[in-house]
Design a protein around this motif. Structure first.
Motif, mmCIF file in Angstrom:
data_model
loop_
_atom_site.group_PDB
_atom_site.id
_atom_site.type_symbol
_atom_site.label_atom_id
_atom_site.label_comp_id
_atom_site.label_asym_id
_atom_site.label_seq_id
_atom_site.Cartn_x
_atom_site.Cartn_y
_atom_site.Cartn_z
ATOM 1 N N SER A 235 -2.067 -47.202 13.763
ATOM 2 C CA SER A 235 -0.783 -46.509 13.900
ATOM 3 C C SER A 235 0.195 -47.330 14.729
ATOM 4 O O SER A 235 1.371 -47.444 14.385
ATOM 5 C CB SER A 235 -0.985 -45.138 14.555
ATOM 6 O OG SER A 235 -1.724 -44.303 13.717
ATOM 7 N N HIS B 155 3.642 -48.984 13.244
ATOM 8 C CA HIS B 155 4.742 -48.171 13.754
ATOM 9 C C HIS B 155 4.716 -46.762 13.157
ATOM 10 O O HIS B 155 5.742 -46.217 12.761
ATOM 11 C CB HIS B 155 6.103 -48.841 13.516
ATOM 12 C CG HIS B 155 6.211 -50.148 14.223
ATOM 13 N ND1 HIS B 155 5.956 -51.350 13.589
ATOM 14 C CD2 HIS B 155 6.516 -50.448 15.500
ATOM 15 C CE1 HIS B 155 6.124 -52.334 14.451
ATOM 16 N NE2 HIS B 155 6.464 -51.812 15.622
ATOM 17 N N TYR B 156 3.508 -46.190 13.051
ATOM 18 C CA TYR B 156 3.334 -44.825 12.561
ATOM 19 C C TYR B 156 3.192 -43.871 13.737
ATOM 20 O O TYR B 156 2.827 -44.260 14.838
ATOM 21 C CB TYR B 156 2.065 -44.700 11.717
ATOM 22 C CG TYR B 156 2.122 -45.318 10.352
ATOM 23 C CD1 TYR B 156 3.323 -45.533 9.685
ATOM 24 C CD2 TYR B 156 0.961 -45.691 9.706
ATOM 25 C CE1 TYR B 156 3.357 -46.097 8.427
ATOM 26 C CE2 TYR B 156 0.987 -46.258 8.445
ATOM 27 C CZ TYR B 156 2.169 -46.454 7.814
ATOM 28 O OH TYR B 156 2.209 -47.006 6.570
ATOM 29 N N ASP B 157 3.433 -42.610 13.456
ATOM 30 C CA ASP B 157 3.160 -41.566 14.441
ATOM 31 C C ASP B 157 1.656 -41.352 14.503
ATOM 32 O O ASP B 157 0.937 -41.543 13.515
ATOM 33 C CB ASP B 157 3.827 -40.247 14.031
ATOM 34 C CG ASP B 157 5.341 -40.383 13.909
ATOM 35 O OD1 ASP B 157 5.943 -41.068 14.756
ATOM 36 O OD2 ASP B 157 5.907 -39.810 12.971
ATOM 37 N N VAL C 288 -0.799 -38.273 15.842
ATOM 38 C CA VAL C 288 -0.793 -36.904 16.360
ATOM 39 C C VAL C 288 -2.233 -36.413 16.462
ATOM 40 O O VAL C 288 -2.996 -36.490 15.499
ATOM 41 C CB VAL C 288 0.005 -35.961 15.428
ATOM 42 C CG1 VAL C 288 -0.026 -34.535 15.947
ATOM 43 C CG2 VAL C 288 1.434 -36.453 15.261
ATOM 44 N N THR D 160 -1.945 -39.433 11.076
ATOM 45 C CA THR D 160 -1.104 -40.617 11.241
ATOM 46 C C THR D 160 -0.143 -40.716 10.065
ATOM 47 O O THR D 160 -0.387 -40.152 9.008
ATOM 48 C CB THR D 160 -1.944 -41.908 11.302
ATOM 49 O OG1 THR D 160 -2.601 -42.103 10.063
ATOM 50 C CG2 THR D 160 -2.953 -41.878 12.427
ATOM 51 N N ASN E 188 4.315 -41.380 8.927
ATOM 52 C CA ASN E 188 5.693 -41.089 9.340
ATOM 53 C C ASN E 188 5.846 -39.572 9.355
ATOM 54 O O ASN E 188 6.229 -38.967 8.365
ATOM 55 C CB ASN E 188 6.688 -41.741 8.380
ATOM 56 C CG ASN E 188 6.649 -43.235 8.485
ATOM 57 O OD1 ASN E 188 6.543 -43.771 9.589
ATOM 58 N ND2 ASN E 188 6.709 -43.927 7.365
ATOM 59 N N ILE F 76 6.939 -37.483 12.451
ATOM 60 C CA ILE F 76 7.797 -36.844 13.441
ATOM 61 C C ILE F 76 9.212 -37.403 13.361
ATOM 62 O O ILE F 76 9.429 -38.593 13.563
ATOM 63 C CB ILE F 76 7.241 -37.070 14.873
ATOM 64 C CG1 ILE F 76 5.773 -36.656 14.975
ATOM 65 C CG2 ILE F 76 8.100 -36.340 15.894
ATOM 66 C CD1 ILE F 76 5.515 -35.184 14.844
ATOM 67 N N THR F 77 10.170 -36.525 13.099
ATOM 68 C CA THR F 77 11.575 -36.928 13.098
ATOM 69 C C THR F 77 12.069 -36.967 14.550
ATOM 70 O O THR F 77 11.469 -36.345 15.433
ATOM 71 C CB THR F 77 12.435 -35.921 12.317
ATOM 72 O OG1 THR F 77 12.355 -34.647 12.979
ATOM 73 C CG2 THR F 77 11.968 -35.786 10.876
ATOM 74 N N LEU G 202 10.732 -34.637 17.654
ATOM 75 C CA LEU G 202 10.210 -35.238 18.876
ATOM 76 C C LEU G 202 10.902 -34.674 20.103
ATOM 77 O O LEU G 202 10.250 -34.335 21.099
ATOM 78 C CB LEU G 202 10.363 -36.762 18.825
ATOM 79 C CG LEU G 202 9.841 -37.524 20.031
ATOM 80 C CD1 LEU G 202 8.353 -37.278 20.232
ATOM 81 C CD2 LEU G 202 10.124 -39.008 19.864
#
Length: 95
Positions: free
Chosen positions: A26, A30-32, A34, A57, A59, A61-62, A66
């Motif tokens: 991640s 450059h992934y989220d 969570v 994992t 994309n 979260i906008t 966030l």
């Protein structure tokens, strides 16, 4: 021929290596990342009612979402909510 019944794989324990690999991938992509605890209440513990942990994992979260999550952390600080913010340049290479 009868169809085989699909069964869940029995958990043999928490795989910290797999979790660390997901986190590392991640960060590299450059992934989220969570990690969420889902409480599934049941008076008598039965299959499907025990708490579970979700690791996600991608994309997800906008920026707006966030900011909302950060605000919730601040609201629940007195109940133990915490947030850690790390600059990307401070993350060691090869993590």
């Amino acid at each position: 021929m009868a169809m085989r019944e699909q069964r869940r794989r029995k958990s043999t324990g928490f795989l910290f290596g797999e979790l660390a690999g997901m986190l590392s991938a991640s960060l590299e992509n450059h992934y989220d990342f969570v990690l969420a605890w889902e409480l599934r209440p049941g008076e008598v513990p039965e299959p499907g009612t025990e708490p579970v942990v979700h690791v996600m994992t991608g994309n997800l979260i906008t920026p707006c979402r966030l900011n909302g999550l950060k605000g919730r952390v601040l609201v629940y600080e007195d109940e133990g909510a915490r947030i850690m913010t790390i600059r990307e340049k401070d993350i060691p290479d090869g993590l």
